[in-house]
Design an enzyme around this catalytic site. Structure first.
Site, mmCIF file in Angstrom:
data_model
loop_
_atom_site.group_PDB
_atom_site.id
_atom_site.type_symbol
_atom_site.label_atom_id
_atom_site.label_comp_id
_atom_site.label_asym_id
_atom_site.label_seq_id
_atom_site.Cartn_x
_atom_site.Cartn_y
_atom_site.Cartn_z
ATOM 1 C CD GLU A 110 0.945 -3.771 5.135
ATOM 2 O OE1 GLU A 110 1.277 -2.861 5.876
ATOM 3 O OE2 GLU A 110 -0.092 -4.279 4.656
ATOM 4 C CD GLU A 139 -1.724 -7.947 6.723
ATOM 5 O OE1 GLU A 139 -2.530 -6.895 6.346
ATOM 6 O OE2 GLU A 139 -0.936 -7.866 7.243
#
Length: 321
Positions: free
Chosen positions: A128, A247
């Site tokens: 991220e 995720e």
């Protein structure tokens, strides 16, 4: 290609010969994360997880840890490790230029991996990353700095004989970031990226992230600042890369408990529309930084739906050395 009898197996770069790898980051944001959380998750969901996802940061702890190695080697339950590492000792730009402390850690890490863990494992560098981009000259954290840092880390480990890492570039799947002019500059290069991953969540209450699987994972935006959807973007710009939902989860709501049940129930059919997705890793936490709950057993009906989902043939892959 499948094994005899039609069994799906993992192969080079951990790409399954067929079907989709199924995994979890258990007990996230809790003190019980690790082997105990994984055991509890597997008990309640009724199956072994093909992928175990864990997170590391800084330049002190070497990995895989003894516990992670034991998880991967548990008798009768072969698993793939998926380890995130967030470098925090220097800026991206400094690391890319050969920051002394970071390079020393990477060299120790290379020795450790070669000594303790020869199997292939997934490895993400600063997942991220777009959330930390500071797109201004000299910040040390531009999109191009990120790409250069990622390249440096992977190339340094490989140059020191670590040939079993399967690198994953993990994006947030947040459209606001993806629409920025710098977004594509984050890509480190096909030679150092084996898989592309996305972190994406469904929300039980109406609003952003609410809808079916396609709406959540491949949400499109029309207009001047349009966005084709993350799946479509990856398929177009990086067609040779397998995709991973690194995720995922469904944030609970006491007002809309049925949504999670329906999302789990329908996902098994909907994922067939996205054949480049070869792995899905649940991120399970009773409370994230915002207090949100992604537990698969938030209600008995949700747990049963998740158990049914994990039993589907499409999520059966044998982890092979």
């Amino acid at each position: 290609m499948t094994a005899s009898g039609g069994e799906c197996v993992t192969g080079r770069k951990l790409i399954p010969s067929c079907n989709v790898l199924w995994g979890v980051a258990p007990g996230a944001h809790t003190e019980s994360r690790g082997a105990s959380a994984l055991a509890a998750f597997e008990r309640k969901t009724g199956r072994t997880q093909a992928i175990y996802h864990a997170y590391h940061g800084g330049i002190r702890q070497l990995f895989p840890t003894e516990q992670e190695i034991a998880i991967a080697h548990q008798r009768g339950r072969h698993r793939i490790l998926f380890l995130n590492w967030k470098p925090e000792s220097a800026s991206w730009a400094a690391i890319a230029k050969g920051d002394r402390r970071t390079d020393a850690f990477l060299d120790r890490l290379a020795v450790h991996i070669k000594k303790t863990f020869p199997e292939q494992f997934f490895f993400a560098v600063h997942h991220e990353g777009e959330n930390d981009v500071r797109e201004r000259v000299g910040s040390g954290y531009t999109a191009r700095d990120y790409a250069a840092m990622y390249r440096h880390v992977i190339n340094r480990l490989r140059a020191r004989g670590v040939n079993n890492i399967v690198s994953v570039l993990v994006h947030m799947a947040y459209i606001k970031h993806a629409q920025q002019s710098w977004f594509n500059s984050m890509y480190p290069g096909d030679d150092v990226v084996d898989w592309i991953g996305f972190d994406t969540y469904a929300y039980s209450d109406p609003g952003y992230g609410h809808g079916d699987f396609a709406e959540v994972f491949n949400k499109r935006i029309e207009g001047k600042r349009g966005w084709p959807g993350f799946y479509t973007w990856a398929l177009t710009r990086h067609p040779g890369k397998p995709l991973m939902i690194a995720e995922w989860g469904v944030w609970s709501s006491k007002r809309n408990t049925r949504y999670k049940v329906d999302f789990y129930r329908d996902l098994g059919a909907e994922i067939r529309r996205f054949p480049k997705i070869r792995a899905m890793v649940q991120f399970e936490t009773p409370h994230n930084q915002k207090g949100q709950d992604s537990s698969v057993d938030s209600t008995p009906a949700a747990l049963q739906a998740y158990r049914n989902l994990g039993r589907l043939p499409i999520f059966q892959v044998a982890v092979t050395p």
